[in-house]
Design an enzyme around this catalytic site. Sequence first.
Site, short mmCIF file in Angstrom:
data_model
loop_
_atom_site.label_atom_id
_atom_site.label_comp_id
_atom_site.label_asym_id
_atom_site.label_seq_id
_atom_site.Cartn_x
_atom_site.Cartn_y
_atom_site.Cartn_z
CE LYS A 127 -4.38 -1.44 0.46
NZ LYS A 127 -5.56 -1.04 -0.22
CB SER B 297 -9.68 -1.23 9.36
OG SER B 297 -9.52 -2.08 8.18
CD GLU C 190 -12.81 -12.16 -5.23
OE1 GLU C 190 -13.43 -10.86 -5.21
OE2 GLU C 190 -13.89 -12.80 -5.73
N GLY D 10 -17.41 -15.63 1.75
CA GLY D 10 -18.24 -14.23 1.58
C GLY D 10 -17.68 -12.96 0.89
CG ASP E 53 -16.04 -8.61 -4.09
OD1 ASP E 53 -15.89 -7.47 -4.81
OD2 ASP E 53 -15.47 -8.85 -3.41
CB SER F 240 -0.54 -8.29 -0.71
OG SER F 240 -1.60 -9.15 0.13
#
Length: 347
Positions: A59, A84, A219, A223, A226, A330
Amino acid sequence: MSSTPQPLTRASVLAAHEIIKPSIHLTPVLTSTTLSTLSSSNIKLFLKCENLQKIGAFKIRGATHALARLSDDELRRGVVTHSSGNHAQALALAAKTLAEKKGFPIPAYVVMPTISTPSKIAATQGYGASVTFSGSTAPEREAAVALVQERTGAILVPPYDHNDIIIGQGTAALEFMAQVQEMEGEPLDVIITPCGGGGLLAGTAIAAQGTGTVVFGAEPREGADDAVRGLAAGERVKEVKSLTIADGLRTPVGVRNWEVVKDREMVRGVFSVEEEEIREAMRLVVERVKVLVEPSSAVPVAVVLWGSEFKKVIKEMFGERLVRVGAVVSGGNTTVDKIVELFGEKE
């Protein structure tokens, strides 16, 4: 953000890399015979270790690039975001680093949910950011950001859904492809990245344009799949509700990122894995590669190791020849307590 964001092109990623190189680490690329063998008889797996990047995650790339595109007047107003975890720390450090170069303060304001990990809150504050707490839902976070902007005039730097962020994240793939080419004398055939908001995946796809390297996403199936569901339905999924252990991926793909992810010429496919597969991939990376990773980082590794659909696609594309597959690790922002929580229940 700046009024003139960069276009989503490989040329923009190359330019971004030149800008941010002095402020980031060139993270290593590691291999593991064990992981390659477990993957397939004809896969050689490479890991781009962004867990060893500044703030412990990729990031910092997007945050550093985004701030570099702001004018001095904008920077003096300060920057604000909601996060967060890793983007919170990245923006705080990027603002601190650029302020030292510019010779004037760049205030950093971060809205964090009250349920954020204490170590991530402490790290964000340690880099000099002013932290405001909010509820955990997107509307609650955004409302808190609006109040900060009203009070300070700070510029919003989104976590993933902005061209300058996406382009900055794509610089990891530029390095990855160049490093494997130097190591092997051959190019990477495939890059697979985690997919949460989609900044890293979209940036990777843009960086790989015209190179021949095929890009996939990964992913959690619990849940947070997406992108998988959205591709099947032909439209972006706008909300994610998940308690997956890959907590960095509990977010829907951003609007701009979706435009890249849904393009099969850019991202060939997205695959999902079960919680136990993520946990086992994390364990194997820690034990065999000897680097500490967070669960979100283990998701693409799990796809390479156990994703039957992924392996089917790879065989269809490349046949039986050796396939050089690169997984972007990552981040590594976890704690001993979290590791005990994930693995301590086993005998």
